[in-house]
Scaffold this active site. Sequence first.
Site, PDB file in Angstrom:
ATOM      1  NE  ARG A 198      39.970  49.934  40.399  1.00 49.29           N
ATOM      2  CZ  ARG A 198      39.288  49.618  39.116  1.00 49.29           C
ATOM      3  NH1 ARG A 198      38.327  48.765  39.330  1.00 49.29           N
ATOM      4  NH2 ARG A 198      39.454  50.094  37.930  1.00 49.29           N
ATOM      5  CG  PHE A 203      48.600  56.837  34.435  1.00 52.13           C
ATOM      6  CD1 PHE A 203      48.949  57.789  33.374  1.00 52.13           C
ATOM      7  CD2 PHE A 203      49.706  56.471  35.368  1.00 52.13           C
ATOM      8  CE1 PHE A 203      50.002  58.039  32.846  1.00 52.13           C
ATOM      9  CE2 PHE A 203      51.171  56.937  35.071  1.00 52.13           C
ATOM     10  CZ  PHE A 203      51.296  57.494  33.830  1.00 52.13           C
ATOM     11  CG  ASP A 220      43.759  60.584  34.236  1.00 53.76           C
ATOM     12  OD1 ASP A 220      43.588  59.276  34.393  1.00 53.76           O
ATOM     13  OD2 ASP A 220      43.522  60.940  33.216  1.00 53.76           O
ATOM     14  CB  SER A 221      46.651  63.768  31.057  1.00 51.74           C
ATOM     15  OG  SER A 221      46.053  62.567  30.399  1.00 51.74           O
ATOM     16  CG  ASP A 273      46.411  51.064  36.249  1.00 52.50           C
ATOM     17  OD1 ASP A 273      47.209  50.380  35.693  1.00 52.50           O
ATOM     18  OD2 ASP A 273      45.193  51.232  36.617  1.00 52.50           O
ATOM     19  CB  CYS A 305      47.491  47.245  30.555  1.00 54.82           C
ATOM     20  SG  CYS A 305      47.913  48.922  30.067  1.00 54.82           S
TER      21      CYS A 305
END
Length: 394
Positions: A210, A226, A248-249, A298, A338
């Site tokens: 970050r 995300f 974001d959802s 991400d 990830c």
Amino acid sequence: MIDVILKKGKEKAAMLHHPWIFSGAIDKIKGKPLNGEIVKVCSASAEFLAYAYYNDQSRVALRLMEWEESKTIDKEWYQEKLRNAIASRKHLLNADTNTCRLVFSEADFLPGLIVDQYADFLSLQILSAGMENVKEEIIALLKEELNPRGIFDKSDAGARKHENLEATQGLLWGETPPEFIEVRENGIAYHINIADGQKSGFYCDQRDNREILAAYSKDKTVLDCFCYSGGFTLNSLKHGAAHVTSVDSSALAIETLAHNLELNGFDAAQQLSIQSDVNKQLRVFKEEGKKFDIVVLDPPKYAPSRSALDRAARAYKDLNRLGMLLLEKGGILATYSCSGAVDMETFKQIIAWAALDAGKEVQIIKQFHQPEDHPVRVSFPEGEYLKGLLLRVL
């Protein structure tokens, strides 16, 4: 202690201190160990190799933890491993950062145990049957070593299914965490929700990344996809971004981000939150002709296993293709995976395919990795799950 004998030629990984042995490598077992029981692992010639957790319900039937035969795996053994792990992270915790991963499973010789610190609270994940058997002992040792206000169980990960364990969540000891705990990372304040948040409550594995990305954000327009609780959003704003759009959802993620923006006193006019499926929203931006200086991708784990790799590669390629198409010429794409099944070379190849489909020339200017509180043992490269690339899209 029950002996587990490996097939001839299957001892090499154990001798190299790799912590996993799959069920197909076992020749015979002298007895009937319970799942989670500690057993002695031996070669076909009866040579001692290691002590391990045994579980006949898992493909990883043996999780190796100690290679010295003279050692006894008892309370003192667990205490030593916990103390070593905690001491190695001590320097990361200061006035600017009071959250990090204290224990990282196999990397700290404690297979199936993850402990995250959030200010005065601990979040615990137990992902192996062997560690489940000593859960109360681990809680007692954490109380003794750290004296937290509370310890909360977040052992609801899918990995427990592979060990034939039920998902568990709830208070283990001390105070119930408040709905929002305030933590600090790199001088930025966050309200995090341990009980209802994703994974253990907060993604501290992107702490270094970050800050690295934020250094590019001054006077730039940023798209944070995300975004979850807003790590990349908040760091970009702190470093002078002109505007950040966060997608974001999850309604909880968007709500938590709103708390965090207010908590840090950022100008609301410089940020826009959108609750939407990211892939759909990227297509909307493309149809609108929207452009950004920086795009952050991400996503969650697309490849939970190697069997999902082909499908995941297509998903990563399409996501990155869309991200590239939304960038101004010379813009920056920060893209991450990830998925442990996707190694860095595979990830680079996926990006090359995405660039080809997008009709873009792309330069790699940095590579991202997980931070030092998520160490990778050289004998266990599978522990390197987080990787990323900082790209300039021409």
